[in-house]
Design a protein around this motif. Structure first.
Motif, PDB file in Angstrom:
ATOM      1  N   GLY A  83     -18.718  34.946  13.858  1.00  0.00           N
ATOM      2  CA  GLY A  83     -19.316  33.729  13.318  1.00  0.00           C
ATOM      3  C   GLY A  83     -18.639  33.164  12.081  1.00  0.00           C
ATOM      4  N   GLN A  84     -17.627  33.850  11.536  1.00  0.00           N
ATOM      5  CA  GLN A  84     -16.953  33.375  10.324  1.00  0.00           C
ATOM      6  C   GLN A  84     -16.020  32.209  10.626  1.00  0.00           C
ATOM      7  OE1 GLN A  84     -17.169  34.518   7.092  1.00  0.00           O
ATOM      8  NE2 GLN A  84     -16.914  36.738   7.049  1.00  0.00           N
ATOM      9  N   GLU A  85     -15.841  31.364   9.607  1.00  0.00           N
ATOM     10  CA  GLU A  85     -14.871  30.288   9.721  1.00  0.00           C
ATOM     11  C   GLU A  85     -13.709  30.610   8.792  1.00  0.00           C
ATOM     12  OE1 GLU A  85     -16.825  26.315  10.047  1.00  0.00           O
ATOM     13  OE2 GLU A  85     -15.108  25.706   8.834  1.00  0.00           O
ATOM     14  N   THR A  86     -12.500  30.643   9.334  1.00  0.00           N
ATOM     15  CA  THR A  86     -11.346  31.024   8.518  1.00  0.00           C
ATOM     16  C   THR A  86     -10.186  30.065   8.749  1.00  0.00           C
ATOM     17  OG1 THR A  86     -10.679  32.546  10.273  1.00  0.00           O
ATOM     18  CG2 THR A  86     -11.847  33.512   8.405  1.00  0.00           C
ATOM     19  N   VAL A  87      -9.292  30.004   7.752  1.00  0.00           N
ATOM     20  CA  VAL A  87      -8.073  29.210   7.897  1.00  0.00           C
ATOM     21  C   VAL A  87      -7.111  29.985   8.781  1.00  0.00           C
ATOM     22  CG1 VAL A  87      -6.077  28.269   6.674  1.00  0.00           C
ATOM     23  CG2 VAL A  87      -8.369  28.079   5.673  1.00  0.00           C
ATOM     24  N   GLN A  88      -6.492  29.248   9.707  1.00  0.00           N
ATOM     25  CA  GLN A  88      -5.583  29.866  10.650  1.00  0.00           C
ATOM     26  C   GLN A  88      -4.214  30.015  10.010  1.00  0.00           C
ATOM     27  OE1 GLN A  88      -6.473  30.733  13.932  1.00  0.00           O
ATOM     28  NE2 GLN A  88      -4.561  31.829  13.626  1.00  0.00           N
ATOM     29  N   GLU A  89      -3.705  31.204   9.981  1.00  0.00           N
ATOM     30  CA  GLU A  89      -2.354  31.386   9.455  1.00  0.00           C
ATOM     31  C   GLU A  89      -1.445  31.897  10.556  1.00  0.00           C
ATOM     32  OE1 GLU A  89      -2.824  33.651   5.843  1.00  0.00           O
ATOM     33  OE2 GLU A  89      -3.992  31.983   5.049  1.00  0.00           O
TER      34      GLU A  89
ATOM     35  N   ALA B  89       0.828  -1.220   0.000  1.00  0.00           N
ATOM     36  CA  ALA B  89       0.000   0.000   0.000  1.00  0.00           C
ATOM     37  C   ALA B  89       0.859   1.266   0.000  1.00  0.00           C
ATOM     38  CB  ALA B  89      -0.915   0.002   1.217  1.00  0.00           C
ATOM     39  N   ALA B  90       0.384   2.261  -0.735  1.00  0.00           N
ATOM     40  CA  ALA B  90       1.009   3.586  -0.678  1.00  0.00           C
ATOM     41  C   ALA B  90       0.192   4.445   0.278  1.00  0.00           C
ATOM     42  CB  ALA B  90       1.033   4.206  -2.066  1.00  0.00           C
ATOM     43  N   PHE B  91       0.881   5.186   1.109  1.00  0.00           N
ATOM     44  CA  PHE B  91       0.183   6.049   2.079  1.00  0.00           C
ATOM     45  C   PHE B  91       0.342   7.502   1.665  1.00  0.00           C
ATOM     46  CE2 PHE B  91       0.851   2.098   4.220  1.00  0.00           C
ATOM     47  CZ  PHE B  91      -0.273   1.950   5.001  1.00  0.00           C
ATOM     48  N   THR B  92      -0.768   8.166   1.499  1.00  0.00           N
ATOM     49  CA  THR B  92      -0.739   9.589   1.172  1.00  0.00           C
ATOM     50  C   THR B  92      -1.083  10.367   2.428  1.00  0.00           C
ATOM     51  OG1 THR B  92      -1.642   8.979  -0.964  1.00  0.00           O
ATOM     52  CG2 THR B  92      -1.580  11.321  -0.449  1.00  0.00           C
ATOM     53  N   LEU B  93      -0.142  11.199   2.884  1.00  0.00           N
ATOM     54  CA  LEU B  93      -0.387  11.996   4.083  1.00  0.00           C
ATOM     55  C   LEU B  93      -0.765  13.400   3.645  1.00  0.00           C
ATOM     56  CD1 LEU B  93       2.681  10.801   6.203  1.00  0.00           C
ATOM     57  CD2 LEU B  93       0.377   9.833   6.105  1.00  0.00           C
ATOM     58  N   GLU B  94      -1.981  13.782   3.941  1.00  0.00           N
ATOM     59  CA  GLU B  94      -2.445  15.114   3.524  1.00  0.00           C
ATOM     60  C   GLU B  94      -2.538  16.031   4.720  1.00  0.00           C
ATOM     61  OE1 GLU B  94      -6.048  14.693   1.290  1.00  0.00           O
ATOM     62  OE2 GLU B  94      -4.948  13.846  -0.422  1.00  0.00           O
ATOM     63  N   GLU B  95      -1.701  17.059   4.717  1.00  0.00           N
ATOM     64  CA  GLU B  95      -1.746  17.983   5.839  1.00  0.00           C
ATOM     65  C   GLU B  95      -3.047  18.789   5.801  1.00  0.00           C
ATOM     66  OE1 GLU B  95       1.816  20.108   7.457  1.00  0.00           O
ATOM     67  OE2 GLU B  95       0.590  21.863   7.032  1.00  0.00           O
ATOM     68  N   GLU B  96      -3.700  18.827   6.949  1.00  0.00           N
ATOM     69  CA  GLU B  96      -4.958  19.558   7.055  1.00  0.00           C
ATOM     70  C   GLU B  96      -4.706  20.855   7.829  1.00  0.00           C
ATOM     71  OE1 GLU B  96      -9.482  18.389   8.419  1.00  0.00           O
ATOM     72  OE2 GLU B  96      -7.816  18.024   9.777  1.00  0.00           O
ATOM     73  N   ALA B  97      -5.043  21.965   7.210  1.00  0.00           N
ATOM     74  CA  ALA B  97      -4.814  23.268   7.850  1.00  0.00           C
ATOM     75  C   ALA B  97      -5.752  23.435   9.047  1.00  0.00           C
ATOM     76  CB  ALA B  97      -5.058  24.382   6.845  1.00  0.00           C
ATOM     77  N   VAL B  98      -5.343  24.296   9.961  1.00  0.00           N
ATOM     78  CA  VAL B  98      -6.202  24.592  11.116  1.00  0.00           C
ATOM     79  C   VAL B  98      -7.272  25.596  10.675  1.00  0.00           C
ATOM     80  CG1 VAL B  98      -6.268  25.555  13.448  1.00  0.00           C
ATOM     81  CG2 VAL B  98      -4.298  24.195  12.710  1.00  0.00           C
ATOM     82  N   ARG B  99      -8.518  25.280  11.002  1.00  0.00           N
ATOM     83  CA  ARG B  99      -9.610  26.227  10.749  1.00  0.00           C
ATOM     84  C   ARG B  99     -10.241  26.600  12.080  1.00  0.00           C
ATOM     85  NH1 ARG B  99     -11.238  26.648   5.553  1.00  0.00           N
ATOM     86  NH2 ARG B  99     -13.298  27.394   6.163  1.00  0.00           N
ATOM     87  N   VAL B 100     -10.558  27.862  12.207  1.00  0.00           N
ATOM     88  CA  VAL B 100     -11.185  28.323  13.446  1.00  0.00           C
ATOM     89  C   VAL B 100     -12.523  28.990  13.137  1.00  0.00           C
ATOM     90  CG1 VAL B 100      -8.992  28.645  14.677  1.00  0.00           C
ATOM     91  CG2 VAL B 100      -9.966  30.545  13.389  1.00  0.00           C
TER      92      VAL B 100
END
Ligand SMILES: Nc1nc2c(ncn2[C@@H]2O[C@H](COP(=O)(O)OP(=O)(O)O)[C@@H](O)[C@H]2O)c(=O)[nH]1
Ligand SMILES: [Mg+2]
Ligand SMILES: [Zn+2]
Lengths: 231, 118
Positions: free
Chosen positions: B78-84, B61-72
């Motif tokens: 009330g907005q949802e945004t990507v944390q930078e 098997a090949a493993f694909t690791l996908e980094e998931e950004a932090v969202r707050v």
């Protein structure tokens, strides 16, 4: 699920969506349920190696009487910390992780009988010295407490945001050393608030006893809260 | 060392899911890696590669690791945004009163498998 026909076999897409921490979390949930039923408060102490977790507990344990307190302490190799803590007269056991950099819920479950006592009020878990790995492992605790010493530099919260974000209380340890250090107290406090707005912070010294009363008050309030929920 | 324990769990879950799907062979596994966990992707990939041999279905098997950004999600606007960057704050209004809604989990997402014809 989409399928395509091949030579004697199918290609198949399988949706999984399972949390990698699921096995640990299931044990932690069981532990939490058991502790809640008994009204036992559990605090998970997390810091870099040498930030002063054991020294703080040594200062703390004797003063918490008449509360009934036990301690589990994780260490990669040695039994030394548990020996130090038993001198305070409380049941303490070492969890030697043989190289693993964090405690897991299963380790707490299997070592709890070593230190359990009737009518236990409070269980401290001193985690393995590491700011990254222990953060991800739920041990069934009520709160994580993160320690950062005045000798470690002001940017610790920014380098390890996850633990500062998840912990309920930050203890700035070795406050007695401040006069001897090039330590920017305001900057550290600001960095803590940046990753965890409103985070409770106490500045303590296990050596001089500075701030220990406030720490004891914080603990007693949490114990009271837990027991009132249980009653 | 953390990554080794995580690899063990990923393999266990993938193998269980493969067995559940009646798979003969797993070709690819996609793993979502929340940024907040501070997992070392290279180290995790190393352990997955080294330990997959223990599971016959996963041996190739090949493993694909996908980094998931932090969202707050902001409790003020009330907005949802990507944390930078480092501090936690709302990307829309700047408020610091935010809750993490993504990027704090490690998850086996899905797999491509081969099943025998019946
Ligand atoms: N000056 C000073 N030294 C401390 C204090 N707390 C701990 N230390 C020292 O820091 C070192 C590490 O402490 P320890 O409690 O073993 O850290 P742990 O690895 O987090 O359990 C020891 O040499 C302690 O004597 C403190 O409040 N003041
Ligand atoms: Mg210690
Ligand atoms: Zn906002």
């Amino acid at each position: 699920m989409c399928e395509t026909k091949g030579e004697g076999h199918h290609h198949q897409h399988v949706a999984v969506h399972r949390n990698v921490m699921e096995a640990n979390d299931a044990i932690a949930t069981g532990l939490r349920r058991g502790f809640s039923a008994r009204g036992v408060l559990v605090l998970n102490l997390i810091s870099a190696p040498g930030s002063g977790k054991t020294a703080l507990l040594e200062r703390t344990l004797a003063q918490l009487q008449p509360l009934r307190v036990s301690v589990l302490v994780g260490d990669v190799e040695t039994e030394r910390d548990a020996e130090r803590l038993r001198r305070s007269g409380v049941p303490a056991a070492q969890i030697v992780t043989a190289g693993t950099c964090h405690l897991e819920a299963g380790m707490v479950e299997s070592h709890l009988p070593d230190v359990d006592q009737p009518k236990l009020d409070l269980l401290f878990v001193e985690n393995v010295g590491n700011l990254v790995c222990p953060t991800a492992y739920d041990l069934g605790e009520d709160a994580k407490v993160v320690l950062v010493s005045t000798t470690e530099g002001e940017d610790k919260p920014l380098k390890y945001p996850a633990i500062f974000h998840r912990a309920e209380l930050a203890l700035v340890t070795k406050a007695d050393l401040v006069p001897h250090l090039d330590f920017d107290r305001e900057q550290l406090l600001e960095n803590i608030q940046a990753v965890h707005p409103g985070m409770a912070v106490l500045e303590v010294s296990a050596k001089t006893g500075q701030g220990i009363d406030l720490w004891l008050d914080w603990i007693r309030a949490k114990v009271g809260e837990k027991q009132s929920l249980h009653a | 060392m953390h990554e080794m324990s995580l690899a063990e769990e990923i393999l266990r879950i993938a193998d269980e899911a493969a067995a559940g799907a009646g798979a003969r062979e797993v070709q690819r596994v996609r793993v979502g890696v929340g940024w907040l966990l501070q997992v070392e992707a290279e180290s995790l990939a190393f352990y997955l590669g080294a330990m997959r041999q223990d599971y016959p279905r996963l041996a190739a098997a090949a493993f694909t690791l996908e980094e998931e950004a932090v969202r707050v999600r902001c409790r003020v606007c009330g907005q949802e945004t990507v944390q930078e960057g480092w501090g936690f704050s709302c990307g829309a209004c700047g408020a610091r009163d935010v809750a993490v809604v993504a990027g704090d989990r490690l998850e086996v997402q899905d797999m491509e498998v081969l099943t025998d014809d019946v």
